[in-house]
Write a protein that holds these residues in place. Structure first.
Motif, short mmCIF file in Angstrom:
data_model
loop_
_atom_site.label_atom_id
_atom_site.label_comp_id
_atom_site.label_asym_id
_atom_site.label_seq_id
_atom_site.Cartn_x
_atom_site.Cartn_y
_atom_site.Cartn_z
N UNK A 86 12.09 134.66 -90.62
CA UNK A 86 12.64 135.47 -91.30
C UNK A 86 11.77 135.71 -92.54
N UNK A 87 11.43 134.97 -92.97
CA UNK A 87 10.21 134.96 -93.93
C UNK A 87 8.89 135.64 -93.31
N UNK A 88 7.95 135.44 -92.38
CA UNK A 88 7.32 136.29 -91.84
C UNK A 88 7.33 137.36 -91.15
N UNK A 89 8.48 137.41 -90.65
CA UNK A 89 8.45 139.07 -90.30
C UNK A 89 9.52 139.74 -91.04
N UNK A 90 10.19 139.18 -92.64
CA UNK A 90 10.50 139.95 -93.30
C UNK A 90 11.83 140.39 -93.24
N UNK A 91 13.09 140.54 -93.50
CA UNK A 91 13.96 140.66 -93.87
C UNK A 91 14.40 141.71 -92.92
N UNK A 92 13.93 142.56 -92.34
CA UNK A 92 14.87 144.02 -91.57
C UNK A 92 14.55 143.60 -90.03
N UNK A 93 13.85 142.60 -89.46
CA UNK A 93 13.85 141.89 -88.40
C UNK A 93 14.53 141.64 -87.39
N UNK A 127 -3.34 124.22 -93.03
CA UNK A 127 -2.05 124.37 -93.92
C UNK A 127 -1.45 125.94 -93.18
N UNK A 128 -2.15 126.68 -92.14
CA UNK A 128 -1.34 127.64 -91.95
C UNK A 128 -2.16 129.26 -92.67
N UNK A 129 -1.06 129.69 -92.34
CA UNK A 129 -1.86 131.17 -92.89
C UNK A 129 -0.62 131.60 -93.65
N UNK A 130 -1.24 132.22 -95.35
CA UNK A 130 -0.43 132.54 -96.24
C UNK A 130 -0.03 134.07 -95.88
N UNK A 131 1.23 134.02 -96.17
CA UNK A 131 2.57 135.29 -95.54
C UNK A 131 1.91 136.07 -96.56
N UNK A 132 1.54 136.26 -97.38
CA UNK A 132 0.98 136.99 -98.69
C UNK A 132 0.34 137.64 -98.60
N UNK A 156 3.43 132.15 -107.61
CA UNK A 156 3.60 132.23 -106.61
C UNK A 156 3.78 132.47 -105.58
N UNK A 157 3.47 132.12 -104.98
CA UNK A 157 3.97 130.95 -103.60
C UNK A 157 5.54 130.99 -103.86
N UNK A 158 5.91 129.89 -104.51
CA UNK A 158 6.95 129.94 -104.76
C UNK A 158 8.20 131.02 -104.87
N UNK A 159 8.07 132.02 -105.93
CA UNK A 159 8.56 132.96 -106.35
C UNK A 159 8.31 133.88 -104.91
N UNK A 160 7.26 134.32 -104.36
CA UNK A 160 7.70 135.07 -102.96
C UNK A 160 8.39 134.56 -101.69
N UNK A 161 7.94 133.12 -101.63
CA UNK A 161 8.59 132.21 -100.72
C UNK A 161 7.25 132.73 -99.54
N UNK A 164 6.21 130.42 -97.84
CA UNK A 164 6.48 128.20 -97.85
C UNK A 164 5.68 128.43 -97.06
N UNK A 165 4.45 128.11 -96.33
CA UNK A 165 2.90 127.34 -95.78
C UNK A 165 2.58 127.62 -97.18
N UNK A 166 2.30 128.62 -97.78
CA UNK A 166 0.84 127.89 -99.19
C UNK A 166 2.33 127.14 -100.50
N UNK A 167 3.28 127.17 -100.30
CA UNK A 167 3.72 125.88 -101.50
C UNK A 167 3.85 125.23 -100.45
#
Lengths: 295, 310
Positions: free
Chosen positions: B36-43, B77-82, B268-273, B275-278
């Motif tokens: 849900x975080x990766x694809x967005x709330x409308x997925x 550490x993967x890719x940042x979602x933002x 920023x990572x925490x407030x944006x959600x 995940x991988x960056x947090x």
């Protein structure tokens, strides 16, 4: 088997030691100053509903400077108003109420957990000590603010969650202090006497050990009230604190920062309010520590 | 000595392992939430399940955890979602900026707090001692954002001497660093100064210092040659551990002044959600904290020959 009666502590002696403590406290300017600041904020917070102040959330006239009078001449804005026209003095006082309530609750909760953990680790020892110390080490390995941010963004910023986050962050430190004190105290004769009497471990931990560890704990509690106040205010500043619109000292600074160029008073006063309360707690802690060293 | 270092090192590894596991549990146990975080709330649910399948999330939790740790150890550490770039690329840049900030803070704070602490502890109860003690209580009572607000009001809005942000939008600028560094030094020097003072005061009352004074040595020699060596052991550990505190303050200061460092990245990572960056930022922060603890423990035993751990 004959039962050995529990010794009862004498009441009058305890009262006399309290009086002696108050008399000694008067000698220390740090204790007097710190107590005065803290008591000032407590009094103001308690009296908030009866003070002649405008509603803290009511928009009146925006960006009024300190000591200005409202257009109809009915209210004086002693510390001015903020960007939404709310009276800053009123918001500061209601904010004091909020921060004192939640800082006290959070510190008390951290103390409850920390004391139980510390008593268990120190008195029961062995596996309890190993497990609890490891847990404490893990929590202490987080920089405090990182722990707060991770917990709050994960579980949301409600008052109870903030109490929970403060408990997580502070209890390990309290546990370490209590554990250290208990390790020292448990070699005393009165503990051995209680064990011979056949008292339960709970009784020994809470009735024999805890009251005798209170001195350093009182000093630490004052310091920790200061830290918790800082934590609550900082979380408020970062937008992770207690929810609006009720006044929060940290959020007040964050909200008015962009308008600082022409309404600096709106951010200065809350910043000074937080710092003065923390200063009060720090002075109190420092003065009490000095007094305990002199004895 | 070596055994102590090894023991502390192992416990450091154990703590990192547990922290990483708990972190992974908190953020990635709920697979659908990750998608849900990766694809967005409308997925839709189908999209999320498809994404989970394509990205190997249908494997058991423990397998995923081990793979995550293995990759993280190699710096992946993967890719940042933002920001849509590799987390590692973001992280190193931001860490370098924070290292610069922290380095400046330490470069100013250590001489300042040691000097004040030694001056105060040399003559306990003197006027200097009282002043230093009170000033250090006063400055540590101002939370970073409060002293930042006061300094900004004075030096930016009133006097107009300094810029109020440190975003460095027009290239690197030392002027923009002045206020962030000042705020952190103000908050942090008091604690180290007080520790130095206490340690110095204790040493000054010891027998060997009295002997040195009675022997007729000049006072500066007693202080600089005899007292300092022992008085600086405690401040050393306190300074190393201060890095842990500094990291907390750095987050607030970087957010306040919009400085592009590690702390504001974590926030920023925490407030944006993100995940991988947090996850990555938290692991780095914990690593720094645990590693400095390790350094302080080992350094303490090296400096203090009286202490020998089993």
């Amino acid at each position: 088997m004959a039962t050995i009666p529990r010794p009862t502590p004498s009441r009058s002696r305890r009262r006399r030691s309290l009086l002696a403590l108050l008399a000694a406290a008067r000698e220390s300017p740090l204790v007097v100053g710190g107590a005065a600041i803290v008591l000032f904020w407590v009094a103001v917070a308690v009296l908030a509903p009866w003070l002649p102040l405008p509603d803290p959330n009511q928009p009146l006239e925006p960006f009024r400077p300190p000591l200005s009078v409202s257009a109809d001449g009915s209210t004086t804005f002693w510390l001015g108003t903020d960007h939404k026209g709310r009276d800053i003095l009123s918001r500061l006082i209601w904010g004091a109420r909020r921060v004192l309530i939640w800082a006290t609750l959070a510190t008390a909760s951290a103390y409850g957990v920390g004391i139980v953990m510390g008593l268990a680790a120190g008195y029961l020892g062995r596996i309890w000590d190993e497990a609890l110390s490891f847990l404490a080490n893990i929590l202490l390995s987080f920089p405090v603010m990182v722990l707060y941010i991770v917990i709050i963004t994960r579980i949301g910023a409600s008052p109870l969650n903030i109490v929970l986050a403060v408990t997580f962050a502070s209890a390990p430190g309290i546990m370490r202090i209590v554990r250290g004190l208990v390790l020292d105290l448990k070699t005393r004769d009165y503990v051995a006497a209680a064990e011979v009497r056949g008292e339960s471990p709970w009784w020994i931990m809470f009735v024999e050990l805890l009251p005798n560890a209170r001195g350093p704990l009182v000093v630490d509690a004052c310091l920790r009230m200061g830290y918790t106040t800082i934590a609550l205010a900082t979380l408020g500043f970062l937008g992770l604190g207690l929810p609006p619109p009720d006044p929060d000292w940290g959020a007040m600074v964050a909200e008015t920062l962009p308008m600082g160029a022409f309404a600096g008073h709106a951010m200065i006063f809350p910043a000074l309010a937080i710092s003065s309360l923390v200063l009060g707690f720090n002075m109190l802690a420092d003065g009490l520590r000095e007094m305990s060293l002199k004895e | 000595m070596l055994r102590l270092a090894l023991r502390r090192f192992l416990s450091m590894i154990a703590i990192m392992a547990v922290v990483s596991f708990v972190l992974f549990l908190i953020f990635e146990a709920d697979k659908l939430a990750v998608a849900g975080k990766v694809l967005g709330p409308y997925s839709t649910l189908e999209q999320r399940e498809l994404w989970l399948q394509q990205h190997g999330y249908d494997r058991p939790f423990l397998v995923r955890y081990v793979e995550w740790v293995w990759k993280a150890l190699q710096g992946d550490f993967g890719e940042s979602l933002r920001y849509k770039v590799a987390v590692a690329d973001l992280l190193w840049d931001r860490l370098a900026n924070t290292a610069l900030l922290a380095g400046l803070v330490f470069a100013l704070m250590i001489p300042l707090s040691l000097t004040l602490g030694i001056l105060a502890g040399m003559r306990e109860g003197s006027w200097t001692d009282r002043t230093v003690s009170f000033v250090s209580i006063l400055t540590t009572s101002f939370p970073e954002f409060a002293s930042a607000a006061v300094l900004v009001a004075v030096f930016v809005f009133w006097l107009g001497w300094l810029p109020g942000t440190a975003a460095m939008t027009q290239g690197f600028s030392w002027r923009e660093l002045v206020l962030p560094v000042a705020v952190l030094v103000l908050y942090d020097f008091g604690y180290v100064a007080r520790m130095t003072r206490a340690s110095m005061a204790e040493v000054m009352t010891s027998q060997y210092i009295r002997t040195a004074i009675l022997k007729g040595l000049p006072r500066w020699r007693v202080v600089l040659v005899h007292a300092l060596r022992n008085a600086l052991i405690t401040p050393f550990t306190v300074i190393v551990l201060q890095l842990n505190w500094l990291l907390s303050g750095v987050i607030v200061v970087e957010v306040f002044f919009a400085y592009k460092g590690f702390g504001s990245l974590l926030y920023d990572a925490a407030t944006f959600g993100d995940i991988y960056l947090i996850e990555a930022c938290t692991m780095v922060a914990v690593f720094v904290a645990v590693f400095t603890q390790f350094l302080s423990d080992v350094g303490y035993t090296l400096l203090n020959p009286r202490i020998r751990f089993r």
